[in-house]
Structure formats: structure tokens, C-alpha cells
Design an enzyme around this catalytic site. Structure first.
Site, PDB file in Angstrom:
ATOM      1  N   HIS A  19      13.225   2.865 -12.422  1.00  0.00           N
ATOM      2  CA  HIS A  19      12.643   1.609 -12.905  1.00  0.00           C
ATOM      3  C   HIS A  19      11.600   1.924 -13.985  1.00  0.00           C
ATOM      4  O   HIS A  19      11.426   3.074 -14.382  1.00  0.00           O
ATOM      5  CB  HIS A  19      12.082   0.768 -11.756  1.00  0.00           C
ATOM      6  CG  HIS A  19      10.995   1.425 -10.948  1.00  0.00           C
ATOM      7  ND1 HIS A  19       9.844   1.929 -11.508  1.00  0.00           N
ATOM      8  CD2 HIS A  19      10.895   1.660  -9.613  1.00  0.00           C
ATOM      9  CE1 HIS A  19       9.072   2.427 -10.566  1.00  0.00           C
ATOM     10  NE2 HIS A  19       9.705   2.294  -9.402  1.00  0.00           N
ATOM     11  N   HIS A  22       9.100   4.868 -13.521  1.00  0.00           N
ATOM     12  CA  HIS A  22       9.630   6.216 -13.769  1.00  0.00           C
ATOM     13  C   HIS A  22       9.818   6.438 -15.274  1.00  0.00           C
ATOM     14  O   HIS A  22       9.481   7.494 -15.817  1.00  0.00           O
ATOM     15  CB  HIS A  22      10.978   6.416 -13.071  1.00  0.00           C
ATOM     16  CG  HIS A  22      10.965   6.077 -11.618  1.00  0.00           C
ATOM     17  ND1 HIS A  22      11.743   5.074 -11.083  1.00  0.00           N
ATOM     18  CD2 HIS A  22      10.262   6.594 -10.575  1.00  0.00           C
ATOM     19  CE1 HIS A  22      11.528   4.996  -9.781  1.00  0.00           C
ATOM     20  NE2 HIS A  22      10.629   5.896  -9.448  1.00  0.00           N
ATOM     21  N   CYS A 127       4.864   9.600   7.877  1.00  0.00           N
ATOM     22  CA  CYS A 127       5.495   8.512   7.110  1.00  0.00           C
ATOM     23  C   CYS A 127       6.714   9.099   6.403  1.00  0.00           C
ATOM     24  O   CYS A 127       6.563   9.984   5.561  1.00  0.00           O
ATOM     25  CB  CYS A 127       4.520   7.919   6.091  1.00  0.00           C
ATOM     26  SG  CYS A 127       5.353   6.872   4.875  1.00  0.00           S
ATOM     27  N   CYS A 130       6.918   8.809   2.478  1.00  0.00           N
ATOM     28  CA  CYS A 130       5.947   9.745   1.876  1.00  0.00           C
ATOM     29  C   CYS A 130       6.380  11.190   2.088  1.00  0.00           C
ATOM     30  O   CYS A 130       5.914  12.075   1.402  1.00  0.00           O
ATOM     31  CB  CYS A 130       4.569   9.648   2.510  1.00  0.00           C
ATOM     32  SG  CYS A 130       3.572   8.262   2.042  1.00  0.00           S
ATOM     33  N   CYS A 144       1.755   2.864   6.853  1.00  0.00           N
ATOM     34  CA  CYS A 144       1.425   3.604   5.634  1.00  0.00           C
ATOM     35  C   CYS A 144       1.013   2.584   4.571  1.00  0.00           C
ATOM     36  O   CYS A 144       1.755   1.644   4.304  1.00  0.00           O
ATOM     37  CB  CYS A 144       2.642   4.384   5.165  1.00  0.00           C
ATOM     38  SG  CYS A 144       2.533   4.882   3.443  1.00  0.00           S
ATOM     39  N   HIS A 147       3.681   2.461   1.550  1.00  0.00           N
ATOM     40  CA  HIS A 147       5.050   1.998   1.772  1.00  0.00           C
ATOM     41  C   HIS A 147       5.149   0.832   2.754  1.00  0.00           C
ATOM     42  O   HIS A 147       6.248   0.310   2.981  1.00  0.00           O
ATOM     43  CB  HIS A 147       5.920   3.157   2.252  1.00  0.00           C
ATOM     44  CG  HIS A 147       6.047   4.229   1.214  1.00  0.00           C
ATOM     45  ND1 HIS A 147       5.336   5.401   1.260  1.00  0.00           N
ATOM     46  CD2 HIS A 147       6.777   4.276   0.083  1.00  0.00           C
ATOM     47  CE1 HIS A 147       5.650   6.132   0.208  1.00  0.00           C
ATOM     48  NE2 HIS A 147       6.507   5.481  -0.519  1.00  0.00           N
ATOM     49  N   LYS A 306       2.828  -5.860  -7.024  1.00  0.00           N
ATOM     50  CA  LYS A 306       3.407  -4.540  -6.880  1.00  0.00           C
ATOM     51  C   LYS A 306       4.931  -4.639  -7.035  1.00  0.00           C
ATOM     52  O   LYS A 306       5.524  -5.606  -6.578  1.00  0.00           O
ATOM     53  CB  LYS A 306       3.051  -4.010  -5.482  1.00  0.00           C
ATOM     54  CG  LYS A 306       3.150  -2.529  -5.394  1.00  0.00           C
ATOM     55  CD  LYS A 306       2.765  -2.022  -4.029  1.00  0.00           C
ATOM     56  CE  LYS A 306       3.585  -0.764  -3.801  1.00  0.00           C
ATOM     57  NZ  LYS A 306       3.445  -0.205  -2.490  1.00  0.00           N
ATOM     58  N   LYS A 309      11.592  -3.440  -4.183  1.00  0.00           N
ATOM     59  CA  LYS A 309      12.947  -3.982  -4.014  1.00  0.00           C
ATOM     60  C   LYS A 309      12.907  -5.248  -3.178  1.00  0.00           C
ATOM     61  O   LYS A 309      13.611  -6.202  -3.453  1.00  0.00           O
ATOM     62  CB  LYS A 309      13.835  -2.943  -3.318  1.00  0.00           C
ATOM     63  CG  LYS A 309      14.400  -1.935  -4.285  1.00  0.00           C
ATOM     64  CD  LYS A 309      15.538  -1.150  -3.636  1.00  0.00           C
ATOM     65  CE  LYS A 309      15.813   0.104  -4.450  1.00  0.00           C
ATOM     66  NZ  LYS A 309      16.003   1.289  -3.656  1.00  0.00           N
TER      67      LYS A 309
HETATM   68  N1  MSP Z   1       9.419  13.344  -5.901  1.00  0.00           N
HETATM   69  C1  MSP Z   1       8.055  13.025  -6.046  1.00  0.00           C
HETATM   70  C2  MSP Z   1       7.431  13.855  -7.144  1.00  0.00           C
HETATM   71  C3  MSP Z   1       7.565  15.323  -6.979  1.00  0.00           C
HETATM   72  S1  MSP Z   1       6.892  16.184  -8.324  1.00  0.00           S
HETATM   73  C4  MSP Z   1       7.015  17.792  -7.928  1.00  0.00           C
HETATM   74  C5  MSP Z   1       7.892  11.551  -6.367  1.00  0.00           C
HETATM   75  N2  MSP Z   1       8.962  10.933  -6.891  1.00  0.00           N
HETATM   76  S2  MSP Z   1       9.065   9.381  -7.277  1.00  0.00           S
HETATM   77  O1  MSP Z   1      10.441   9.129  -7.582  1.00  0.00           O
HETATM   78  O2  MSP Z   1       8.467   8.576  -6.277  1.00  0.00           O
HETATM   79  O3  MSP Z   1       8.311   9.218  -8.624  1.00  0.00           O
HETATM   80  C6  MSP Z   1       6.950   8.989  -8.649  1.00  0.00           C
HETATM   81  C7  MSP Z   1       6.484   8.895 -10.076  1.00  0.00           C
HETATM   82  O4  MSP Z   1       7.163   7.854 -10.783  1.00  0.00           O
HETATM   83  C8  MSP Z   1       5.016   8.517 -10.193  1.00  0.00           C
HETATM   84  O5  MSP Z   1       4.171   9.619 -10.014  1.00  0.00           O
HETATM   85  C9  MSP Z   1       4.976   7.976 -11.598  1.00  0.00           C
HETATM   86  O6  MSP Z   1       5.067   9.030 -12.501  1.00  0.00           O
HETATM   87  C10 MSP Z   1       6.257   7.174 -11.637  1.00  0.00           C
HETATM   88  N3  MSP Z   1       6.056   5.833 -11.097  1.00  0.00           N
HETATM   89  C11 MSP Z   1       6.694   5.270 -10.019  1.00  0.00           C
HETATM   90  N4  MSP Z   1       6.288   3.989  -9.910  1.00  0.00           N
HETATM   91  C12 MSP Z   1       5.393   3.697 -10.869  1.00  0.00           C
HETATM   92  C13 MSP Z   1       4.733   2.518 -11.291  1.00  0.00           C
HETATM   93  N5  MSP Z   1       4.854   1.367 -10.670  1.00  0.00           N
HETATM   94  N6  MSP Z   1       3.972   2.591 -12.396  1.00  0.00           N
HETATM   95  C14 MSP Z   1       3.848   3.732 -13.130  1.00  0.00           C
HETATM   96  N7  MSP Z   1       4.457   4.855 -12.757  1.00  0.00           N
HETATM   97  C15 MSP Z   1       5.138   4.917 -11.560  1.00  0.00           C
HETATM   98  O7  MSP Z   1       6.826  11.028  -6.171  1.00  0.00           O
END
Ligand code: MSP
Length: 502
Positions: A19, A22, A127, A130, A144, A147, A306, A309
Site C-alpha cells: 500500500h 510501503h 503478539c 508483531c 497489542c 494491531h 489509520k 483492511k
Molecule cells: N518485515 C518488517 C521489516 C523488517 S526490516 C529488516 C516490517 N514489514 S512491513 O511490511 O510491516 O513494513 C513496514 C514498513 O512499511 C514501515 O516501517 C514503513 O517503512 C512502511 N509503512 C507501512 N505502513 C506505513 C504507513 N501507514 N505510513 C508510512 N509508512 C508505512 O515491518
């Protein structure tokens, strides 16, 4: 300044599709990487996928697939998305690849021998999303806070990483390297957390089978975070550095010391602690240098809520790229929010910036300048030896400030500055009125229009990291010999404010 520049994004969980959150991190890394490339540095830009853990196991089972089938499909779709958003990463690492798993197992053995990993037992609140035990103080009504799901009481025999041993060394490092914790506004929280006392942390799981088996104790797997963080090193030749027998092949010929330490780990704020505390402690235990900077940006909400889904408000970056163009998306997210802060995504804000800043301020400036160049000076454009006058000098004077902002990762401020230059050119046209000059001061017209064209060429250079396609179009139109009378497509056709079609 070293010629090498190594930047990373988090490895995203393949529990679903990407999304806007990411995409934000990956696009930011791409903007920074392109900027550094433009400055002549040898850029290595790493992204990838975090594929182990109970959550991936659960999600794939729900759709009747094995975790391996599921992650193969998703890793593919994420890579396609990055390509469609013009992301030019150098490497995409998957934590299920042997080049990652083997050196991770070796790290475990090394730290076990050294005594930085030891066996014990652990009881606490777990969790699953997490993939972590939570401190009871963090729970909200037993749930949590991130989540909003019930944490479960769990107890297991486990291996611990001796994190507590590195408390003082971490604090010393933060103090001696003020750039390490970035942006500055986020450093206090980490320093206080470390000062409050670090506990040794559980790094094995007996309930999770989809993970890297622990050498010599294969019923247990390595905790996903301990596994995933190591990607930043395994992707650039850790296998060879650790002397693994097949190290050269696993490292794909990369010499660890040529890449390491990373210049920037870019992450979202919710995973800052893992990157600013656990990861550097792991590196210290291995006797490896620490990354130069760990930068955490803020979170996007959608219309003040926030993204989730269950709320059904997840923003798909592809919808916006399709409706407005990839560059407009790349522009909006960095213009809208100071890089590092939280921000809010809304269709209204997107359409507003698109129409007023891209279609009007920039797009119109280019088309009206080139139309006048055609109409009044026969399509003449500034040559390579162009020196310029007062206006051009004023525009060029923004360059050093833009560079300083880009180096400081103030992406929003760099864009503000570029749009100052755009506004100055629009104002100069309104003030000088070339259509009046054509009658009253024809001799002044050519130098003025040359200044505008040359100024727009500067803008296209500054914009390249953010909007590569737009920058290319601008450069082409401002460089190629002009065929007068040729109609050109607007850079950004105006749009009615509407929600992009799904
Ligand atoms: N797999 C772990 C990271 C391991 S790194 C060795 C993880 N993955 S995740 O798919 O949850 O991705 C998290 C990252 O996605 C966040 O740290 C950020 O970079 C990005 N984001 C996810 N949701 C976000 C928002 N709503 N807003 C901005 N960035 C966000 O955590």
C-alpha cells in the site's frame, strides 16, 4: 566523501499487497538513490521481502497455499510494483534465499560460541502480527496497541541474545555519532529507552516452523527480526566475509567491505527500535561497523484515520499512478509531508496539488515558455555555453540549498525550493509580459526567453530524482532543436477532483 553509497528499505512482510505506506519508504529510498547517483556516487540500493514467521504461515494457509508458493507469487508482484513506480533498486533480497539463510545460521553459531547467544526460558505476552513478545505495560486491555489483537500468554525454552551487554556501547555510539539516530526529533525516545535498561531478548521460536532452523536444534527457528535484520549484511557479501565454504557464490561476488557499512537504513517509525537498538547491538556482537544513519519517517493516515483492511481505506499506489501518472504520485507524497513527520493522505489534497502545482505552476510554465520561444525567437534554445543573466543567476542560486536539503534528507524542503524557482519564473513572465516586449522591447525578448528555457533546464535536473519521466520530457523539449508550430502534449493534463477508479 566516499564514492560508494549504500541505502536500504525495510524488507516488507509478504502478508499482502503493497500500500501507499510501503511505497512511500521505497520511493523515498529511490529519490535519495537517484540523487546520489546524479552526484556521481556508486549507489547500491537494496530492498526485498521478509518471508518467514507465523503470520506468513497463517496467511498462506488461509488461501490454501504453502508459504513457499505464496511468497513466490507475492515477491513477484511486489517487484512488479516497484518497477511500475520507476524504482531502480540494485537488488531485491528475499529472506528465504540460501544467500541469506546460510549466513544467518552461521551468525547464530558464531554468537553462540562467543556467549552472546545463550539458552534459557521465556514467558510473556506474544503478539503474532508483531512476531514479538510485548511488555505488559504496552498492552491496552490485553491487546497489542499496534494491531488491536489479543496478545497470547506464551512460554518456551528459548535462545537469548545478550542485548543487555551492549547498553553502554550503544549509548556511547549515539553520543559520538549524532547523525546515527535521524531525524533528530526521534533520537530522544531511543536514548531514553536504552537508558531505562536493556533486557536480553528471545531470538528463537519453538512454535514457528516457517523460519530458519537453528543449527544443532532444528525444531526451533530463528526469530524473524533477528533473521530479517541481517539481510542488510547478507545481501552484500556477509557469507564470504564469514568464510562460509560457498561464500563467494552466495555473496554473488560482492565484497562485503566494499559496501559495508550502509550509509542509510530507511524505515518507518514503528520499527525504529529494531533498527536503532537491536541491529546495532547485533553488529557490535559480530565486531562489524555500524551503519552511518538509521532514519525513521512518520506514518500516513488516510482522511485522518489509520489505514487498515478492516476499515477498507487502504490506499493502493497503483490507482493513483494510473489516474495521475507515476510522477505525480512520487511528487505528492514528498511535497505533502515534511520527511520524517506523520502525514495524511486524501484525494482532495492530491487533486489540489496536482492541478495547482503540477498542471498549472510547472506544466503551464513549460508550455507557455516553449510557445513563446517558438512564436518570438524561432525556436531558439540556449546552447551548452549559455551563461545567462540576472534571472538565471537568481534561479541557479537555489542549487546549493537544494543540494543541502537533499543531503539532509529534507525532501519536502528541496521540493519547496524547486517550486520557489518555478514561481519566480512565472512571476518574471507576468512582470515582463513578453507579448508587450515583442512590440516595445524586442531586443530584450530573446535574452529573457533564453533565461526561462535555461532556468527550466535547471528545474528538470533538480526534479530528476523525484520525477524521472517528467524531467526527461522537459529536458528533451528544452534541448532538441524545436520544430516551430509543433503541438506538444501537456506535462500534466488538468483533472477534475475525483477518486481514482479502482
Ligand atoms: N518485515 C518488517 C521489516 C523488517 S526490516 C529488516 C516490517 N514489514 S512491513 O511490511 O510491516 O513494513 C513496514 C514498513 O512499511 C514501515 O516501517 C514503513 O517503512 C512502511 N509503512 C507501512 N505502513 C506505513 C504507513 N501507514 N505510513 C508510512 N509508512 C508505512 O515491518
Amino acid at each position: 566523501m566516499s564514492k560508494k553509497f549504500y541505502i536500504t528499505t525495510p524488507l516488507y512482510y509478504l502478508s499482502g499487497t503493497a500500500h501507499i505506506g510501503h511505497a512511500y519508504t521505497t520511493l523515498a529510498a529511490d529519490v535519495i538513490a537517484r540523487y546520489q547517483k546524479g552526484k556521481g556516487r556508486q549507489v547500491h540500493f537494496l530492498t526485498g521481502s521478509d518471508e518467514h514467521g507465523a503470520n506468513i504461515e497463517k496467511v498462506s494457509a488461509q488461501v490454501g497455499k504453502t508459504p513457499a508458493q505464496w511468497t513466490d507469487e507475492l515477491a513477484d508482484s511486489w517487484q512488479k510494483l516497484w518497477a511500475s513506480l520507476e524504482v531502480q533498486h540494485s537488488d531485491f533480497i528475499r529472506t528465504t534465499e540460501p544467500r541469506h539463510e546460510k549466513p544467518v545460521q552461521r551468525v547464530f553459531e558464531i554468537l553462540l560460541e562467543k556467549g552472546d547467544i545463550y539458552k534459557g526460558s521465556y514467558e510473556g505476552w506474544y503478539c503474532t502480527p508483531c512476531e514479538n513478545y510485548l511488555d505488559p505495560a504496552e498492552l491496552v486491555n490485553g491487546k497489542c496497541p499496534l494491531h488491536d489483537c489479543k496478545a497470547e500468554q506464551a512460554r518456551e525454552e528459548t535462545y537469548f541474545f545478550r542485548l543487555s551487554k551492549y547498553q553502554q556501547a550503544l549509548l556511547d555510539h549515539y553520543e559520538k555519532n549524532p547523525e546515527f539516530l535521524s531525524p533528530k526529533s526521534r533520537s530522544r525516545e531511543i536514548i531514553n529507552f536504552v537508558k531505562s535498561g536493556l533486557q536480553d531478548t528471545s531470538i528463537s521460536r519453538s512454535k514457528v516452523s516457517w523460519g530458519i532452523p537453528i543449527p544443532g536444534d532444528p525444531k526451533k527457528t530463528i526469530y524473524v527480526w533477528f533473521d530479517a535484520l541481517l539481510n542488510y549484511a547478507t545481501a552484500v557479501g556477509l557469507a564470504e566475509k564469514l568464510g562460509l565454504p560457498e561464500g563467494g557464490a552466495l555473496s554473488r561476488g560482492r565484497k562485503f567491505d566494499e559496501f559495508w557499512p550502509a550509509d542509510i537504513h530507511l524505515v518507518g517509525k514503528e520499527i525504529y527500535r529494531f533498527h536503532a537498538v537491536l541491529w546495532p547491538a547485533m553488529l557490535m556482537a559480530l565486531g562489524l561497523p555500524l551503519p552511518k544513519k538509521v532514519f525513521a519517517h512518520g506514518w500516513w493516515t488516510v482522511n485522518g484515520e489509520k489505514m487498515s483492511k478492516t476499515r477498507g481505506n487502504v490506499v493502493n499506489p497503483e490507482d493513483y499512478a494510473r489516474e495521475y501518472g507515476v510522477d505525480a504520485l512520487r511528487y505528492f507524497v514528498f511535497r505533502e509531508v515534511p520527511f520524517g513527520n506523520d502525514g495524511d493522505f486524501s484525494d482532495a489534497a492530491f487533486a489540489q496539488r496536482y492541478n495547482s502545482e503540477l498542471a498549472n505552476s510547472l506544466g503551464n510554465l513549460l508550455s507557455r515558455t516553449l510557445n513563446m520561444v517558438d512564436k518570438y525567437i524561432g525556436g531558439k534554445l540556449p546552447g551548452d555555453d549559455y551563461k545567462g543573466g540576472e534571472l538565471y543567476a537568481a534561479l541557479a542560486a537555489h542549487g546549493p540549498a537544494i543540494d543541502a536539503h537533499m543531503e539532509a534528507l529534507e525532501l519536502d524542503k528541496a521540493l519547496d525550493r524547486i517550486w520557489c524557482a518555478v514561481a519566480e519564473m512565472n512571476q518574471a513572465i507576468d512582470r515582463n509580459k513578453p507579448w508587450v516586449m515583442a512590440k516595445e522591447n524586442p531586443a530584450g525578448l530573446e535574452p529573457f526567453l533564453l533565461e526561462l528555457s535555461a532556468g527550466l533546464r535547471l528545474v528538470s535536473g533538480w526534479l530528476e530524482p523525484f520525477m524521472p519521466e517528467t524531467a526527461g520530457k522537459m529536458r528533451a523539449q528544452l534541448t532538441a532543436p524545436r520544430k516551430t508550430g509543433e503541438k506538444m502534449a501537456p506535462l500534466f493534463p488538468r483533472k477534475e477532483a475525483a477518486k481514482p477508479a479502482k
